[in-house]
Enzyme design. Sequence first.
Site, PDB file in Angstrom:
ATOM      1  N   HIS A 297       0.827  -1.200   0.000  1.00 45.71           N
ATOM      2  CA  HIS A 297       0.000   0.000   0.000  1.00 45.71           C
ATOM      3  C   HIS A 297       0.867   1.258   0.000  1.00 45.71           C
ATOM      4  O   HIS A 297       1.897   1.310   0.675  1.00 45.71           O
ATOM      5  CB  HIS A 297      -0.866   0.061   1.263  1.00 45.71           C
ATOM      6  CG  HIS A 297      -2.051  -0.838   1.249  1.00 45.71           C
ATOM      7  ND1 HIS A 297      -1.944  -2.211   1.338  1.00 45.71           N
ATOM      8  CD2 HIS A 297      -3.384  -0.566   1.173  1.00 45.71           C
ATOM      9  CE1 HIS A 297      -3.165  -2.735   1.332  1.00 45.71           C
ATOM     10  NE2 HIS A 297      -4.057  -1.758   1.230  1.00 45.71           N
ATOM     11  N   ASP A 437       8.829  18.623  -6.279  1.00 46.59           N
ATOM     12  CA  ASP A 437       8.860  19.800  -5.413  1.00 46.59           C
ATOM     13  C   ASP A 437       7.899  19.535  -4.266  1.00 46.59           C
ATOM     14  O   ASP A 437       6.708  19.808  -4.354  1.00 46.59           O
ATOM     15  CB  ASP A 437       8.456  21.045  -6.197  1.00 46.59           C
ATOM     16  CG  ASP A 437       8.580  22.318  -5.371  1.00 46.59           C
ATOM     17  OD1 ASP A 437       9.081  22.240  -4.226  1.00 46.59           O
ATOM     18  OD2 ASP A 437       8.177  23.386  -5.851  1.00 46.59           O
TER      19      ASP A 437
END
Length: 457
Positions: A297, A437
């Site tokens: 997951h 970013d």
Amino acid sequence: MKALKRLSLMAMLCLGLAACKKENQIQPETTLFEQRLNNKAVTASAQAIAAGFPENFESGSKTSYTTASITLSSGNWSLNDALIGNLAADAKNGSQSVRIRNTGILSMNFDVNGADVVSIAHAKYGTDATSTWQLWYSTNGGSSWQQSGSTVTSSSTTLSTITFNTAISGNVRFQIRKISGGTARINIDDFSISTGGDTTTPPTTAPGDNSHLLMGNPSNAVASISYPENYLMERTYYTSSYSKSRATPNWVSWHIGSSDLGSASRQDDFRTDNTLPSGWYQVSNSSYSGSGFDRGHNCPSADRTSSVTANSSTFLMSNMMPQAPNNNQGSWADLENYTRSLVTAGNEVYVICGSYGSGGTGSNGGTTYTIDNGRVNVPSNTWKVIVVLPNGNNDLNRITSTTRVITINMPNTNGLNTNWKTYRTSVNAVESATGYDLLSNVPVAIQNAIESATDNQ
């Protein structure tokens, strides 16, 4: 540099994420991969690939670093302090790639008509040191140039692909500029330029407290099939950027508060994601069988126990990555448990996690690059960033230079240290490895402080 990051790639910082809670409406995820990661040809998928691209540098020859131009399948290119490398130490898909040293430049001497997405495979050469490079573009035939996106770090000997969302119309050409590393060399391969049919810029809406993208959209993912390698999928319980070719998320982002942790049991209903765009490969619940890797997951099941629906949402295969069992069930799981303990202790957290690279070692041993008959990429690394805040409101404005940020980067192997703290690093280091970013919605001065620090609590 933060300003450049933020200005780059365009204002497609997508989708009104309504200032709502975890129950944001969000719905698609992902799962797919119609090409082998190590195959030269990148399929056009839902995008139109510029004529002659992807440029795989197989058709030309240049054995000297002396500046010269060569004609390749896409057109004429200039190589300055660069050559076509075909040695064993050259990272390449196929038999050749470009090798650049010092502050060399690889530049197109021709234009294409429009570029929505540019993707580039890169790595460092052999045992050389890490180097950085940038993508630049010109819309006036090379008279002047502008940087696109952020500076990229090549630190691995294995090719990884970075995507630039350029959104440029009209004539444009590109060049790669190596900007650091001295005589250390980098390899560039599979240079692809794609144009999509959807040129509408999505509206930008500031997210509110508990929104999954409150910290920012790390790759400026876009909810359009014109961006199959950076496809934004917003769901009620998490948001992700999906890669069609890797058939895994690039990253997944979510918020955890006390109301997310309840008594719903683990559903274990692993299943295909039939909300993926038409024609995309759908990873199935058995796609990982026999591979030696867990269905790992990204957004954990135990982070979503407020209801059966919430828990079930995490078992879509588009939320999975092939994870070495001792990674998934050991250090990674311990970090997940620790994160939830922070929430039960009176905090709320914002989590961004993902994977990058290619080549992991599962329970079958050796290095595995793809599974499911080459349809699903096996990452070399798994990473996570956790922003910890005391319970409260106006979350973004409560982040300061002393806010605790836990960042980890783990190799996707079975030989891991059992203590997750061993793998703590800085946000800046993960940004360098991925080209993302992270925490871009946080004020720049605060980013500079919290992204350079490594947690030690």
